[in-house]
Design a protein around this motif. Structure first.
Motif, mmCIF file in Angstrom:
data_model
loop_
_atom_site.group_PDB
_atom_site.id
_atom_site.type_symbol
_atom_site.label_atom_id
_atom_site.label_comp_id
_atom_site.label_asym_id
_atom_site.label_seq_id
_atom_site.Cartn_x
_atom_site.Cartn_y
_atom_site.Cartn_z
ATOM 1 N N GLU A 217 -5.662 0.916 -7.086
ATOM 2 C CA GLU A 217 -6.442 -0.130 -7.648
ATOM 3 C C GLU A 217 -7.966 0.380 -7.950
ATOM 4 O O GLU A 217 -8.361 -0.200 -9.023
ATOM 5 C CB GLU A 217 -6.213 -1.486 -6.932
ATOM 6 C CG GLU A 217 -4.915 -2.071 -6.880
ATOM 7 C CD GLU A 217 -4.870 -3.424 -6.128
ATOM 8 O OE1 GLU A 217 -4.312 -4.353 -6.835
ATOM 9 O OE2 GLU A 217 -5.671 -3.771 -5.408
ATOM 10 N N LEU B 164 3.451 -2.592 -6.147
ATOM 11 C CA LEU B 164 2.689 -2.828 -7.874
ATOM 12 C C LEU B 164 3.287 -3.676 -8.586
ATOM 13 O O LEU B 164 2.471 -4.496 -9.047
ATOM 14 C CB LEU B 164 2.898 -1.429 -8.373
ATOM 15 C CG LEU B 164 2.186 -0.174 -7.825
ATOM 16 C CD1 LEU B 164 2.529 1.340 -8.405
ATOM 17 C CD2 LEU B 164 0.701 -0.337 -8.015
ATOM 18 N N ILE C 240 -7.799 2.384 -11.220
ATOM 19 C CA ILE C 240 -7.772 1.564 -12.327
ATOM 20 C C ILE C 240 -8.953 1.187 -12.289
ATOM 21 O O ILE C 240 -9.755 0.945 -13.528
ATOM 22 C CB ILE C 240 -6.657 0.397 -12.011
ATOM 23 C CG1 ILE C 240 -5.251 1.006 -12.100
ATOM 24 C CG2 ILE C 240 -7.031 -0.555 -13.115
ATOM 25 C CD1 ILE C 240 -4.344 -0.023 -11.693
ATOM 26 N N LEU D 150 1.559 4.527 -15.021
ATOM 27 C CA LEU D 150 0.866 3.307 -15.427
ATOM 28 C C LEU D 150 0.265 3.961 -16.722
ATOM 29 O O LEU D 150 -0.931 4.162 -16.929
ATOM 30 C CB LEU D 150 -0.213 2.893 -14.428
ATOM 31 C CG LEU D 150 0.308 2.382 -13.022
ATOM 32 C CD1 LEU D 150 -0.849 2.484 -12.087
ATOM 33 C CD2 LEU D 150 1.111 1.156 -13.167
ATOM 34 N N TYR E 42 1.256 -4.984 -11.874
ATOM 35 C CA TYR E 42 1.124 -3.988 -12.534
ATOM 36 C C TYR E 42 2.511 -3.475 -13.300
ATOM 37 O O TYR E 42 3.483 -3.596 -12.553
ATOM 38 C CB TYR E 42 0.661 -2.737 -11.871
ATOM 39 C CG TYR E 42 -0.395 -2.890 -11.269
ATOM 40 C CD1 TYR E 42 -1.822 -2.775 -12.119
ATOM 41 C CD2 TYR E 42 -0.922 -3.515 -10.016
ATOM 42 C CE1 TYR E 42 -3.113 -3.208 -11.431
ATOM 43 C CE2 TYR E 42 -2.315 -3.539 -9.661
ATOM 44 C CZ TYR E 42 -3.112 -3.605 -10.310
ATOM 45 O OH TYR E 42 -4.297 -3.685 -9.784
ATOM 46 N N TYR F 278 4.843 -0.537 -15.128
ATOM 47 C CA TYR F 278 4.902 0.851 -15.088
ATOM 48 C C TYR F 278 6.071 1.261 -15.751
ATOM 49 O O TYR F 278 7.059 0.769 -16.132
ATOM 50 C CB TYR F 278 4.624 1.316 -13.693
ATOM 51 C CG TYR F 278 5.711 0.752 -12.780
ATOM 52 C CD1 TYR F 278 6.987 1.300 -12.719
ATOM 53 C CD2 TYR F 278 5.293 -0.431 -12.100
ATOM 54 C CE1 TYR F 278 8.096 0.631 -11.974
ATOM 55 C CE2 TYR F 278 6.098 -0.867 -11.211
ATOM 56 C CZ TYR F 278 7.561 -0.697 -11.013
ATOM 57 O OH TYR F 278 8.584 -1.258 -10.438
#
Length: 147
Positions: A133, A31, A136, A53, A36, A38
């Motif tokens: 993904e 990630l 998201i 996230l 990304y 987190y």
């Protein structure tokens, strides 16, 4: 199930981690490399998700097959024949119940919950990332429709 001595079993059990496991680290690293950001073991949420996230309100759990009762209908009868079966059946049953309670609490708070089995992360990391993904993307689309 296996023929470990009590000392060997104790050593194995001592080495099982509750956080920063190899599967968590594998998923986190993937990630991170995709950009990304987190929170690890986010204690502001029920169940302290392994990966949160926060920007998208996604809570990710990396569950070990044994302790979270994967294929419970197969594992439970095997445990019934093993040493200390009552302890393990009660422990894993309670873990499964707790996982469900945590899922419900997070959903109520408006979070999306994703749970991966450890072996899926190890064998199909790209697929796990794809699931995240796509989630998201769905959240972004949903937010866009509200505006």
């Amino acid at each position: 199930m296996d023929n470990l001595t009590p000392e060997q079993r104790r050593k194995n059990m001592k080495n099982i981690r509750s956080k920063d496991t190899s599967i968590e680290n594998l998923l986190r690293k993937a990630l991170w490399h995709r950009g990304y950001r987190y929170r690890k073991n986010y204690n502001k949420l029920p169940g302290k998700p392994d990966i949160a996230l926060t920007k998208y309100k996604i809570a990710i759990f990396c569950d070990g097959e044994f302790f979270h009762g994967k294929d419970w209908e197969i594992l439970k009868p095997r445990l019934e024949k093993s040493h200390n079966s009552d302890y393990w059946i009660n422990k894993i049953s309670r873990n499964k119940e707790r996982d469900e309670e945590v899922n419900k609490k997070l959903l109520f708070l408006g979070w999306t919950v994703i749970r991966f089995w450890g072996k899926d992360i190890k064998k199909n990391l790209d697929h796990c990332i794809q699931v995240i993904e796509e989630t998201i993307f769905d959240i972004k689309i949903g937010d866009g429709e509200k505006e």
